[in-house]
Design an enzyme around this catalytic site. Structure first.
Site, PDB file in Angstrom:
ATOM      1  CD1 TRP A  40      24.022 -67.625  80.727  1.00  0.00           C
ATOM      2  CD2 TRP A  40      23.004 -67.128  78.829  1.00  0.00           C
ATOM      3  NE1 TRP A  40      23.147 -66.582  80.999  1.00  0.00           N
ATOM      4  CE2 TRP A  40      22.472 -66.115  80.077  1.00  0.00           C
ATOM      5  CE3 TRP A  40      22.410 -66.968  77.595  1.00  0.00           C
ATOM      6  CZ2 TRP A  40      21.528 -65.277  79.762  1.00  0.00           C
ATOM      7  CZ3 TRP A  40      21.236 -65.863  77.564  1.00  0.00           C
ATOM      8  CH2 TRP A  40      21.041 -65.095  78.562  1.00  0.00           C
ATOM      9  CG  HIS A  41      26.806 -70.399  74.391  1.00  0.00           C
ATOM     10  ND1 HIS A  41      26.290 -69.865  73.306  1.00  0.00           N
ATOM     11  CD2 HIS A  41      25.649 -71.130  74.675  1.00  0.00           C
ATOM     12  CE1 HIS A  41      25.000 -70.240  72.979  1.00  0.00           C
ATOM     13  NE2 HIS A  41      24.845 -70.985  74.128  1.00  0.00           N
ATOM     14  N   PRO A  42      30.657 -70.547  77.818  1.00  0.00           N
ATOM     15  CG  PRO A  42      30.902 -70.712  80.293  1.00  0.00           C
ATOM     16  CD  PRO A  42      29.895 -70.359  79.191  1.00  0.00           C
TER      17      PRO A  42
END
Length: 539
Positions: free
Chosen positions: A468-470
């Site tokens: 969940w870290h784009p």
């Protein structure tokens, strides 16, 4: 036609900070626009409610990637917060900054002013840390950073096992040295989620010079020559225009900010023409440099005293709920896995792995909702912190209401495969090290029969998921694919900045929420400095 001094697009982790800091000056009129709704909901405010939000269409954009060739064609759900607070309203609330070398690397890539010593004051300024003031932490800031309300003995045993395996204990994972293993901190206040909105906007929303609007989809940045002058928005079925006297700030995140630039004619000219969009300003790097963390989890059956699964299933889960309602304590007041270790995939490598343990285990049902397993279980994950793989995003169409296409290209660089498989082996080693080995009964997932590099990589591909870290799709720098400069101004244009995760040239070796808040703090200062310099001329 509405007009403000500053328009901030996106009320997420960075945008809330920018709007709050700019509106401290009563002479400035600030508009904060958010496409989603208010997020004042029980399960959003309850830390453990994050598991329910994965299936929420109301509060989660629930993007999906394009089929990923390196994952055998899998599409991966990318959860992003939809509403006030953005992803800080649905995330695991982990407060991890990464390592000092991350930011020194940013500076070395042509971004003066972004080294560790430059950004540390901004991290500290935002904090109200429960551990008090120190060389690495601040107090008195808007954002509460706290320790878990309870720490299971299993977590302490994991730290001891890490130490016995060669990873030293740490009393502060947000300060060197590394490798290190210790207890995480969280953006939780009095047992409730403390999102960027709760911290930075809610306490000051009564300011007469700050306007916050929800349900407003920005569809285009309007340009007058090389100058941004306003935005076009879609609200309640109507289109309208809002102008900015000073600057427009895109804080819509690494997925939406580049999309908005492209829809405005800013990006790769050939791609824009394919969708019938007139190119207004050539910036071929828009949408490139996409990076994300990938993780995979193991699950073990453990001794009964090593898990809290029994507190979260059957009738006991109602008792746990009542406990939370009465005290804001217990399991429902906890964020994601409380203990983690920074580790190396090989002895001569930089720290490139994050290993985290949770004294519980979960499974997803047919509806997508997650529930605790009925047996005593432990789960632990491995995150590759510094992926070499780079993906990209592009428009699906010229319709601003259509989600873009995301191509994350996980494991397209062979080095990532080797390093993450090494991380899985290291996690197994730690779980087989005293005192954790006395708690483990059986490895359930993937099981010890999954042992070769090929089998472990297949497991990574089949069951792993996004961290969940784009980040990185409007990267900061001075090369041909940079989108913003070190002042976060869109290159070649005036009065337009991007201030969010998309400007990161390289993903931090940690979670990204705290860095996004720091970027908001530093970006707001840059805007104020520009205003002071230009006050006699324009603003």
């Amino acid at each position: 036609m509405d007009s403000y001094d500053y328009i901030i697009v996106g009320a997420g982790s960075s945008g809330c900070v920018v709007a709050s800091r700019l509106s401290e000056d009563p002479e400035i009129r600030v508009l904060l626009l958010e496409a989603g709704p208010s997020m004042d909901d029980f399960w959003i405010n309850t830390p453990a409610g994050m598991a329910r939000l994965f299936a929420s269409d109301r509060f989660n954009w629930r993007f999906k990637t394009a089929p990923v060739a390196t994952l055998n064609g899998r599409q991966v759900q990318w959860d992003r917060g939809k509403g006030l607070g953005g992803s800080s309203s649905i995330n695991g609330m982990i407060y991890m900054r990464g390592q000092p070398g991350d930011y020194d690397r940013w500076a070395s890539l042509g971004n003066p002013g972004w080294g560790w010593n430059d950004v540390l004051p901004y991290f500290k300024r935002s904090e109200n840390n429960a551990r008090g003031s120190s060389a690495h932490h601040g107090v008195g800031g808007p954002l509460w950073v706290t320790d878990p309300v309870e720490v299971h003995p299993c977590a302490h045993d994991f730290i001891t096992a890490c130490a016995n395996a060669g990873i030293p204990r740490s009393s502060d994972l947000n300060a060197p040295p590394y490798p290190a293993a210790g207890i995480r901190q969280y953006t939780i206040r009095d047992g409730q989620r403390h999102s960027a909105y709760k911290a930075f906007i809610e306490p000051v929303r009564q300011r007469s010079n700050l306007t916050v609007q929800t349900g407003v989809q920005v569809t285009k940045v309007l340009l007058d020559g090389d100058e941004a002058c306003g935005v076009e928005v879609h609200q309640a079925g109507q289109r309208r225009t809002i102008t900015a006297r000073c600057e427009i700030v895109l804080s819509a995140g690494a997925l939406a900010s580049p999309q908005l630039l492209m829809l405005s004619g800013i990006g790769d000219a050939a791609q824009l023409r394919r969708h019938g969009i007139e190119p207004r300003h050539s910036l071929p790097g828009v949408g490139l440099n996409l990076q994300d963390h990938w993780y995979a989890s193991f699950v073990w059956r453990c001794t009964p005293g090593s898990s809290v699964n029994h507190r979260l299933s059957g009738l006991r889960k109602y008792l746990e709920g009542a406990r939370y309602l009465l005290t804001h304590g217990g399991c429902l007041a906890l964020g994601a896995a409380p203990v983690t270790a920074y580790a190396r995939s090989r002895p001569d490598a930089e720290v490139d792995l994050q290993l985290s343990l949770n004294p519980m285990s979960f499974s997803a049902g047919a509806s997508g909702e997650v529930a605790a397993d009925e047996y005593p279980g432990l789960s632990a994950s491995v995150v590759l912190l510094s992926p070499a793989s780079r993906g990209h995003m592009e428009l699906a169409s010229s319709n601003p209401l259509d989600a873009p296409l995301f191509h994350p290209a996980y494991f397209s660089d062979e080095r990532d495969v080797r390093r993450q498989v090494a991380g899985l082996r290291l996690l197994r080693q730690i779980m087989q090290t005293a005192p954790m080995n006395t708690r483990v009964v059986e490895e359930i997932k993937p099981g010890l029969s999954c042992s070769s590099d090929e089998q472990l990589f297949d497991y990574l591909k089949q069951t792993g998921g996004t961290g969940w870290h784009p980040v990185g799709t409007c990267k900061m720098g001075n090369d041909e694919h940079s989108v913003v400069d070190a002042q976060l101004q869109v290159r070649g244009l005036r009065r337009l900045r991007v201030i969010d995760a998309s400007i990161m040239p390289v993903i931090p070796t940690g979670n990204t929420n705290a860095p996004c808040i720091m970027i908001g703090e530093k970006g707001a200062d840059m805007i104020r400095e520009s205003r002071l310099a230009a006050r006699s001329v324009a603003c």
